[in-house]
Enzyme design. Structure first.
Site, PDB file in Angstrom:
ATOM      1  N   ASP A  11       0.876  -1.181   0.000  1.00 52.31           N
ATOM      2  CA  ASP A  11       0.000   0.000   0.000  1.00 52.31           C
ATOM      3  C   ASP A  11       0.913   1.230   0.000  1.00 52.31           C
ATOM      4  OD1 ASP A  11      -2.349   1.607   0.265  1.00 52.31           O
ATOM      5  OD2 ASP A  11      -1.999   1.775   2.413  1.00 52.31           O
ATOM      6  N   SER A  12       0.303   2.393  -0.130  1.00 45.64           N
ATOM      7  CA  SER A  12       1.070   3.635  -0.078  1.00 45.64           C
ATOM      8  C   SER A  12       1.522   3.946   1.349  1.00 45.64           C
ATOM      9  CB  SER A  12       0.200   4.788  -0.567  1.00 45.64           C
ATOM     10  OG  SER A  12      -0.921   4.900   0.297  1.00 45.64           O
ATOM     11  N   TYR A  43      -0.901   8.194  -2.595  1.00 44.57           N
ATOM     12  CA  TYR A  43      -1.069   7.805  -3.997  1.00 44.57           C
ATOM     13  C   TYR A  43      -2.270   8.536  -4.626  1.00 44.57           C
ATOM     14  CZ  TYR A  43       2.130   3.729  -4.015  1.00 44.57           C
ATOM     15  OH  TYR A  43       3.223   2.893  -3.996  1.00 44.57           O
ATOM     16  N   GLY A  44      -3.248   8.893  -3.785  1.00 49.28           N
ATOM     17  CA  GLY A  44      -4.486   9.484  -4.291  1.00 49.28           C
ATOM     18  C   GLY A  44      -4.328  10.814  -5.018  1.00 49.28           C
ATOM     19  N   CYS A  74      -4.401  -1.619  -1.883  1.00 47.70           N
ATOM     20  CA  CYS A  74      -4.588  -0.202  -2.134  1.00 47.70           C
ATOM     21  C   CYS A  74      -5.615  -0.087  -3.259  1.00 47.70           C
ATOM     22  CB  CYS A  74      -3.264   0.429  -2.565  1.00 47.70           C
ATOM     23  SG  CYS A  74      -3.425   2.136  -3.069  1.00 47.70           S
ATOM     24  N   ASN A  75      -6.724   0.556  -2.963  1.00 45.31           N
ATOM     25  CA  ASN A  75      -7.781   0.692  -3.966  1.00 45.31           C
ATOM     26  C   ASN A  75      -7.364   1.598  -5.111  1.00 45.31           C
ATOM     27  OD1 ASN A  75     -10.602  -0.441  -2.753  1.00 45.31           O
ATOM     28  ND2 ASN A  75      -9.210   0.207  -1.147  1.00 45.31           N
ATOM     29  N   THR A  76      -6.512   2.575  -4.798  1.00 43.72           N
ATOM     30  CA  THR A  76      -6.081   3.519  -5.834  1.00 43.72           C
ATOM     31  C   THR A  76      -5.252   2.786  -6.887  1.00 43.72           C
ATOM     32  OG1 THR A  76      -6.046   5.189  -4.106  1.00 43.72           O
ATOM     33  CG2 THR A  76      -5.016   5.777  -6.191  1.00 43.72           C
ATOM     34  N   GLU A 154      -3.513   8.234   8.099  1.00 41.44           N
ATOM     35  CA  GLU A 154      -2.057   8.052   7.947  1.00 41.44           C
ATOM     36  C   GLU A 154      -1.312   8.802   9.060  1.00 41.44           C
ATOM     37  OE1 GLU A 154      -0.731   5.992   5.620  1.00 41.44           O
ATOM     38  OE2 GLU A 154       1.347   6.396   6.151  1.00 41.44           O
ATOM     39  N   CYS A 186     -11.172   2.551   0.325  1.00 42.65           N
ATOM     40  CA  CYS A 186      -9.770   2.926   0.524  1.00 42.65           C
ATOM     41  C   CYS A 186      -9.324   2.130   1.742  1.00 42.65           C
ATOM     42  CB  CYS A 186      -9.638   4.425   0.791  1.00 42.65           C
ATOM     43  SG  CYS A 186      -7.972   4.897   1.339  1.00 42.65           S
ATOM     44  N   THR A 187      -8.152   1.492   1.636  1.00 34.26           N
ATOM     45  CA  THR A 187      -7.743   0.603   2.741  1.00 34.26           C
ATOM     46  C   THR A 187      -7.419   1.364   4.033  1.00 34.26           C
ATOM     47  OG1 THR A 187      -5.533   0.573   1.774  1.00 34.26           O
ATOM     48  CG2 THR A 187      -6.962  -1.321   1.323  1.00 34.26           C
ATOM     49  N   HIS A 188      -7.286   2.675   3.947  1.00 36.76           N
ATOM     50  CA  HIS A 188      -7.101   3.448   5.189  1.00 36.76           C
ATOM     51  C   HIS A 188      -8.406   3.529   5.997  1.00 36.76           C
ATOM     52  CE1 HIS A 188      -3.312   4.704   3.400  1.00 36.76           C
ATOM     53  NE2 HIS A 188      -3.001   5.340   4.507  1.00 36.76           N
TER      54      HIS A 188
HETATM   55  N1  DGL Z   1      -4.862   3.197   0.968  1.00 35.09           N
HETATM   56  C1  DGL Z   1      -4.885   3.546  -0.387  1.00 35.09           C
HETATM   57  C2  DGL Z   1      -6.170   3.202  -1.092  1.00 35.09           C
HETATM   58  O1  DGL Z   1      -6.803   2.226  -0.728  1.00 35.09           O
HETATM   59  C3  DGL Z   1      -4.206   4.831  -0.835  1.00 35.09           C
HETATM   60  C4  DGL Z   1      -4.419   6.097  -0.080  1.00 35.09           C
HETATM   61  C5  DGL Z   1      -3.471   7.171  -0.622  1.00 35.09           C
HETATM   62  O2  DGL Z   1      -2.251   6.941  -0.591  1.00 35.09           O
HETATM   63  O3  DGL Z   1      -3.967   8.223  -1.104  1.00 35.09           O
HETATM   64  O4  DGL Z   1      -6.562   3.840  -2.033  1.00 35.09           O
END
Ligand code: DGL
Length: 267
Positions: A11-12, A43-44, A74-76, A154, A186-188
């Site tokens: 993930d990011s 990453y977003g 990571c969904n992105t 984060e 989003c995994t966060h």
């Molecule tokens: N956790 C990530 C996701 O699921 C990325 C969040 C990010 O880095 O912007 O998209």
């Protein structure tokens, strides 16, 4: 590669740790190699090309670590780079989040109105809308992006008052649209799930794609005799492209089982 090989996850940042927690709960004996690309977080807000470049590099690194499957936690990345990652023939399967989230949304919704909260890039890609409507085109999908929610997690804030106000503001429109299912795209965000649930109330089901994804992973491992049955060998190795001490502090906050150390990774 055999049953004792690890599951590679990236993930990011710390978002993928929510997926690590799910794997630890559902597939207790599996070893994990985790990469947080903290140097390039978030990453977003990156371009498609950057995301493809980051994810290819990390995938190549994980392949050197004797992995039997890779999870793009990571969904992105899943929404932007997955089609490309799928084209490259890697020696192990690469699982993304979107299809699992879509399956779960379709299974859960009764009134066929689904909300998805994600990064702004995932929302703009309409990856969820496309995948959900591929399964059932009568479902209405409402996509919302929030980088501020990502940053909040984060930075280590799990349940603060600020989170409540922010989440409430973001979800107002989808609540008004009368969705009955909300995908944490989003995994966060599973780390904000208490806040999200208190905002949306009990009539809206909040679903985490990781629950479906880990079932899919389990199915693959079983079908290929790759389930780790040994009770003693499961290990968890963490790498970050950012500051190791910082990642360790956050990991202790978010992981169900604390890591002993974190390695620095230059990719
Ligand atoms: N956790 C990530 C996701 O699921 C990325 C969040 C990010 O880095 O912007 O998209």
């Amino acid at each position: 590669m055999d049953s004792k090989s690890s599951i590679g996850i990236f993930d990011s940042g710390i978002g993928g740790l929510a997926v690590v927690n799910t794997i630890s709960r559902m597939l207790k004996h599996e070893s994990i190699v985790y990469v947080a690309d903290s140097k390039n977080f978030p990453y977003g807000t990156k371009t498609k090309n950057q995301i493809i470049q980051f994810s290819e590099r990390i995938t190549r690194f994980l392949l050197k670590k004797d992995v039997k499957a890779i999870i793009v936690a990571c969904n992105t990345v899943s929404s932007i780079a997955m089609p490309l990652l799928k084209e490259i023939s890697y020696p192990v399967p690469v699982f993304g989040m979107i299809q699992s989230g879509a399956i779960l949304a379709v299974k859960t919704t009764k009134n066929k109105k689904v909300g998805v909260i994600s990064t702004t890039l995932t929302a703009a890609s309409h990856a969820y809308k496309k995948e959900i409507q591929k399964l059932d085109d009568s479902i209405e999908v409402f996509e919302i992006g929030s980088q501020r929610m990502v940053n909040l997690v984060e930075n280590g804030n799990k349940t603060r008052e600020r989170a409540y106000e922010l989440v409430k503001g973001k979800l107002q429109n989808v609540i008004s649209a009368k969705i009955d299912t909300l995908v944490l795209g989003c995994t966060h965000f599973p780390f904000l799930d208490k806040v999200v649930k208190s905002v949306v109330g009990k009539d809206i089901k909040v679903v985490d794609p990781a629950d479906e994804l880990v079932l899919k992973l389990e199915k693959f491992l079983k079908a290929n005799s790759l389930i780790n049955k040994s009770l003693s060998v499961n290990t968890r190795t963490f790498f970050t492209t950012g500051m190791t001490e910082e990642f360790l502090i956050k990991a202790k906050l978010f992981l169900d089982i604390f890591p002993k150390e974190v390695h620095k990774l230059d990719v």
